[in-house]
Design a protein around this motif. Sequence first.
Motif: not given
Length: 179
Positions: A27-30, A37-45
């Motif tokens: 699934k894509s989130y925007q 913002n659509n400019m994602v720089t980092s992701i963690i869980q």
Amino acid sequence: MRNCLLLSLLLILLGILRADAQSHYLKSYQKKDGLSNNMVTSIIQDKKGFMWIGTRNGLNRFDGVAFKIFRNNQNDSLSIGNNSILCLAEGENEQLWVGTHEGIYLYDPEMENFSPFRDIPLKETRFLKADADHNIWIINNEILYRYNQEKKQTEEYKTRIPELQSISVSPGGDVWIAT
């Protein structure tokens, strides 16, 4: 007869392999879905299961249903200090480390607020990494630091490496540097 037996075994094997295959859901989130913002720089869980998403316009916490956005509020000293999130790491006690264009901010999950990490300059923090030895590795203003969470001590590593961008720490403790 032998060919029929081989063909039967092959079909059974293929059926078993197909049964083990998992289908993946993507699934894509925007921004239109609640992302800041659509400019994602980092992701963690994190350890609680929340997805933390750093963007150029705020920090997003996603619980699987909705986003909660954390942004700088100049009238609130306990808000995050900068909206341009560059990197994320989870330290001890489920404390989120947030690297921004203006330093590191520590998120307190109990109070849901932020405090600046003042052991190093409040400059551009491009990299954060927690290791198994209770350290947080930091690249701030192109300088490498190691913060030991148990001893609450920060060590600066003098390197002659220009444009320090990223590191990796092996399970044995070896540090690999990328430029």
